[in-house]
Write an enzyme that holds these catalytic residues in place. Structure first.
Site, PDB file in Angstrom:
ATOM      1  N   ASN A 191       0.857  -1.185   0.000  1.00 48.45           N
ATOM      2  CA  ASN A 191       0.000   0.000   0.000  1.00 48.45           C
ATOM      3  C   ASN A 191       0.895   1.238   0.000  1.00 48.45           C
ATOM      4  O   ASN A 191       2.038   1.184   0.463  1.00 48.45           O
ATOM      5  CB  ASN A 191      -0.863   0.000   1.271  1.00 48.45           C
ATOM      6  CG  ASN A 191      -1.777   1.213   1.360  1.00 48.45           C
ATOM      7  OD1 ASN A 191      -2.445   1.576   0.388  1.00 48.45           O
ATOM      8  ND2 ASN A 191      -1.804   1.853   2.520  1.00 48.45           N
TER       9      ASN A 191
ATOM     10  N   HIS B 279       0.850   5.119   1.503  1.00 51.10           N
ATOM     11  CA  HIS B 279       0.144   5.923   2.505  1.00 51.10           C
ATOM     12  C   HIS B 279       0.770   7.321   2.528  1.00 51.10           C
ATOM     13  O   HIS B 279       1.997   7.443   2.554  1.00 51.10           O
ATOM     14  CB  HIS B 279       0.260   5.263   3.881  1.00 51.10           C
ATOM     15  CG  HIS B 279      -0.457   6.017   4.950  1.00 51.10           C
ATOM     16  ND1 HIS B 279      -1.837   5.979   5.082  1.00 51.10           N
ATOM     17  CD2 HIS B 279      -0.019   6.861   5.910  1.00 51.10           C
ATOM     18  CE1 HIS B 279      -2.193   6.764   6.089  1.00 51.10           C
ATOM     19  NE2 HIS B 279      -1.110   7.305   6.612  1.00 51.10           N
TER      20      HIS B 279
ATOM     21  N   SER C  93       4.826   6.797   2.360  1.00 53.58           N
ATOM     22  CA  SER C  93       5.437   5.509   2.686  1.00 53.58           C
ATOM     23  C   SER C  93       4.796   4.414   1.855  1.00 53.58           C
ATOM     24  O   SER C  93       3.575   4.400   1.674  1.00 53.58           O
ATOM     25  CB  SER C  93       5.196   5.155   4.169  1.00 53.58           C
ATOM     26  OG  SER C  93       5.618   6.194   5.028  1.00 53.58           O
TER      27      SER C  93
ATOM     28  N   ASP D 226      -2.383   0.562   8.300  1.00 51.77           N
ATOM     29  CA  ASP D 226      -1.204   1.401   8.071  1.00 51.77           C
ATOM     30  C   ASP D 226      -0.042   1.064   9.005  1.00 51.77           C
ATOM     31  O   ASP D 226       0.761   1.940   9.359  1.00 51.77           O
ATOM     32  CB  ASP D 226      -1.565   2.891   8.207  1.00 51.77           C
ATOM     33  CG  ASP D 226      -2.651   3.312   7.234  1.00 51.77           C
ATOM     34  OD1 ASP D 226      -2.701   2.752   6.127  1.00 51.77           O
ATOM     35  OD2 ASP D 226      -3.456   4.197   7.581  1.00 51.77           O
TER      36      ASP D 226
HETATM   37  C1  GAR Z   1      -2.929   9.012  -2.507  1.00 50.18           C
HETATM   38  O1  GAR Z   1      -2.440  10.202  -1.947  1.00 50.18           O
HETATM   39  C2  GAR Z   1      -2.676   7.848  -1.577  1.00 50.18           C
HETATM   40  O2  GAR Z   1      -1.463   7.948  -0.885  1.00 50.18           O
HETATM   41  C3  GAR Z   1      -3.844   7.974  -0.644  1.00 50.18           C
HETATM   42  O3  GAR Z   1      -4.937   8.320  -1.437  1.00 50.18           O
HETATM   43  C4  GAR Z   1      -4.463   9.043  -2.574  1.00 50.18           C
HETATM   44  C5  GAR Z   1      -4.988   8.358  -3.811  1.00 50.18           C
HETATM   45  O4  GAR Z   1      -4.717   9.117  -4.957  1.00 50.18           O
HETATM   46  N1  GAR Z   1      -4.081   6.737   0.059  1.00 50.18           N
HETATM   47  C6  GAR Z   1      -4.578   6.672   1.278  1.00 50.18           C
HETATM   48  O5  GAR Z   1      -4.908   7.641   1.929  1.00 50.18           O
HETATM   49  C7  GAR Z   1      -4.724   5.263   1.803  1.00 50.18           C
HETATM   50  N2  GAR Z   1      -5.218   5.276   3.150  1.00 50.18           N
HETATM   51  P1  GAR Z   1      -4.784   8.466  -6.393  1.00 50.18           P
HETATM   52  O6  GAR Z   1      -6.144   7.755  -6.485  1.00 50.18           O
HETATM   53  O7  GAR Z   1      -4.719   9.616  -7.337  1.00 50.18           O
HETATM   54  O8  GAR Z   1      -3.647   7.512  -6.534  1.00 50.18           O
END
Ligand code: GAR
Length: 209
Positions: A107, A109, A136, A145
């Site tokens: 994942n 984060h 991360s 997480d």
């Molecule tokens: C990203 O910033 C990712 O790190 C975060 O959601 C966004 C997705 O953007 N993930 C989390 O918060 C997971 N808990 P994207 O759909 O444009 O890749």
């Protein structure tokens, strides 16, 4: 090449950079499936346009998390998936599913873990007053997480930043870090052993900021 599924829930910008990276002939992972729990996720249309197999599994069609995760597991196995990459996948997965994919699911984060787990990580960072923030890539374990960290990238928190400005600065680093981290894992330069991430010598330079 490692058959990889990317799981999204929305925009899918991290998925698009993984798809782009995997176009290189020497990239060790192949994006064999893009799957979303939200049929309307913008990223699904992008992936379909790239001729990548896509699947929408609408979580609202399942009575509980267990039955959704069973369907998800079935779809991944059906597609011969070896590695699962969560990229903005906003569903909590059941411990049974996570254990079934232990060491084969990562994942990204948007914080420097173990700081700021959960949601609204940029607001959390601003509220805490940290001067360095980031993202991360970690192996997924049942606790949210909390899994072993593969790679991280840092950005400064600048005077006048709001959550959107900070999120945009972190996202640039996410887009650099995730393809590098996936390559490390798919090529075997990073792996999970006894709950710890083992990096090969050659992976040290690619490991983050
Ligand atoms: C990203 O910033 C990712 O790190 C975060 O959601 C966004 C997705 O953007 N993930 C989390 O918060 C997971 N808990 P994207 O759909 O444009 O890749």
């Amino acid at each position: 090449r490692t058959r990889t599924a990317v799981l999204i829930s929305g925009r899918g910008s991290n998925m698009t950079v993984l798809v782009e990276a995997a176009k290189a002939a020497d990239y060790p992972a192949e994006i064999a499936l893009v799957l979303s729990n939200r049929p309307e996720a913008a990223g699904l249309a992008y992936a379909a346009g790239q001729r990548i197999p896509t699947l929408a599994l609408d979580h609202r069609a399942y009575p509980d998390r267990g039955s959704f995760d069973a369907a998800l597991d079935g779809a991944l196995r059906e597609a011969g998936i070896e590695l699962v990459v969560l990229a903005g996948f906003m569903r909590i997965l059941t411990p049974g599913f996570v254990e079934a994919w232990a060491g084969r699911m990562i994942n990204i984060h948007p914080s420097l873990l173990p700081l700021f787990r959960g949601t609204h990580t940029h607001e959390q960072a601003l509220a805490a007053g940290v001067r360095v923030h980031g993202c991360s890539v970690h192996y997924v374990v049942p606790e949210l997480d909390a899994g072993p960290i593969v790679a991280q990238a840092a950005v400064p928190v600048l005077p006048g930043d709001d959550a959107d400005a900070l999120a945009a600065r972190v996202l640039v680093q996410e887009h650099r870090l995730y393809p590098a981290a996936l390559a490390m894992i798919a090529s075997g330069r990073a792996r999970l052993e006894g709950g710890r991430v083992i990096l090969a010598e050659a992976a040290r330079d690619a490991g983050g900021a």
